[in-house]
Design a protein around this motif. Structure first.
Motif, PDB file in Angstrom:
ATOM      1  N   THR A 150     -43.097 -14.926  32.119  1.00 17.34           N
ATOM      2  CA  THR A 150     -43.768 -15.095  33.409  1.00 17.34           C
ATOM      3  C   THR A 150     -45.048 -15.925  33.327  1.00 17.34           C
ATOM      4  O   THR A 150     -45.332 -16.702  34.234  1.00 17.34           O
ATOM      5  CB  THR A 150     -44.070 -13.731  34.044  1.00 17.34           C
ATOM      6  N   GLY A 151     -45.819 -15.765  32.267  1.00 19.67           N
ATOM      7  CA  GLY A 151     -47.040 -16.565  32.126  1.00 19.67           C
ATOM      8  C   GLY A 151     -46.731 -18.042  32.005  1.00 19.67           C
ATOM      9  O   GLY A 151     -47.388 -18.888  32.627  1.00 19.67           O
ATOM     10  N   ALA A 152     -45.709 -18.364  31.225  1.00 21.01           N
ATOM     11  CA  ALA A 152     -45.312 -19.758  31.052  1.00 21.01           C
ATOM     12  C   ALA A 152     -44.777 -20.332  32.363  1.00 21.01           C
ATOM     13  O   ALA A 152     -45.156 -21.438  32.768  1.00 21.01           O
ATOM     14  CB  ALA A 152     -44.264 -19.873  29.946  1.00 21.01           C
ATOM     15  N   VAL A 153     -43.924 -19.571  33.046  1.00 20.57           N
ATOM     16  CA  VAL A 153     -43.364 -20.041  34.309  1.00 20.57           C
ATOM     17  C   VAL A 153     -44.486 -20.319  35.311  1.00 20.57           C
ATOM     18  O   VAL A 153     -44.483 -21.353  35.983  1.00 20.57           O
ATOM     19  CB  VAL A 153     -42.345 -19.026  34.876  1.00 20.57           C
ATOM     20  N   ALA A 154     -45.462 -19.427  35.399  1.00 20.78           N
ATOM     21  CA  ALA A 154     -46.579 -19.630  36.324  1.00 20.78           C
ATOM     22  C   ALA A 154     -47.362 -20.890  35.978  1.00 20.78           C
ATOM     23  O   ALA A 154     -47.751 -21.659  36.867  1.00 20.78           O
ATOM     24  CB  ALA A 154     -47.489 -18.401  36.312  1.00 20.78           C
TER      25      ALA A 154
END
Length: 187
Positions: A139-143
């Protein structure tokens, strides 16, 4: 090599040298270990072995490192031609994979700095697109990718279990993103 001053940290981003491989290995191992609980063990083991195979990625791409105080704290592999990754990208697009930041120094802009290094290389190479694969649970990377303007391209999604030829394992969807790069106007 570029020197960056991020809030609270001085960082250099440069192409990796063979002597950096041990540090890169350590960063990737620490950065990706959190996904062991999310992925089926057979997928995680093969995935981790793949991203830790620095020699193979160095043959087709360029390892880039972020260094702080003489220590490797982040890494990414950049491809002038994303087709060299072997996961279905079209020739002529630039690509990246295996972005990892040491968990002890996350949220300081190191991932963004590595992404900017890839963007600079892609623009310098005249690529029309910079692309990457990730997973929804990252999720951090996607954001970060979305905040940088990357958009989803589901036509390049794939199942990691099938890609790794693991027949009796639940599917693990790998999702694709692209960033269209402005081209220089012709005179």
């Amino acid at each position: 090599m570029s020197q960056l001053s991020l809030p609270g940290i001085s960082l250099s981003v440069r192409d990796a040298r063979p002597s950096d491989h041990r540090g890169v290995h350590g960063v990737l191992l620490a950065a990706y270990q959190e996904y062991a609980a999310v992925l089926p063990p057979a997928v995680f083991d093969r995935y981790l072995a793949d991203i830790l195979d620095l020699d193979a990625r160095s043959e087709t791409g360029r390892l880039i490192v972020a260094e702080h105080a003489g220590r490797i704290v982040g890494t990414v592999t950049y491809y002038d031609d994303a087709a060299a990754e072997g996961v279905g990208w079209p020739s002529g697009w630039a690509g990246l994979r295996a972005l990892g930041v040491d968990p002890t120094v996350r949220r300081l802009g190191i991932g963004h700095a590595l992404m900017r290094a890839c963007l600079e290389r892609a623009r310098a190479a005249g690529a029309a697109v910079l692309c990457l694969h990730t997973a929804e649970f990252m999720t951090g990377a996607v954001a970060m990718y979305r905040a940088m303007g990357f958009r989803r391209v589901p036509s390049f999604d794939f199942d990691a279990a099938s890609h790794l030829r693991l027949g009796d394992v639940r599917p693990v969807r790998v999702i694709a993103f692209r960033l269209d790069l402005p081209t220089a106007p012709t005179a």
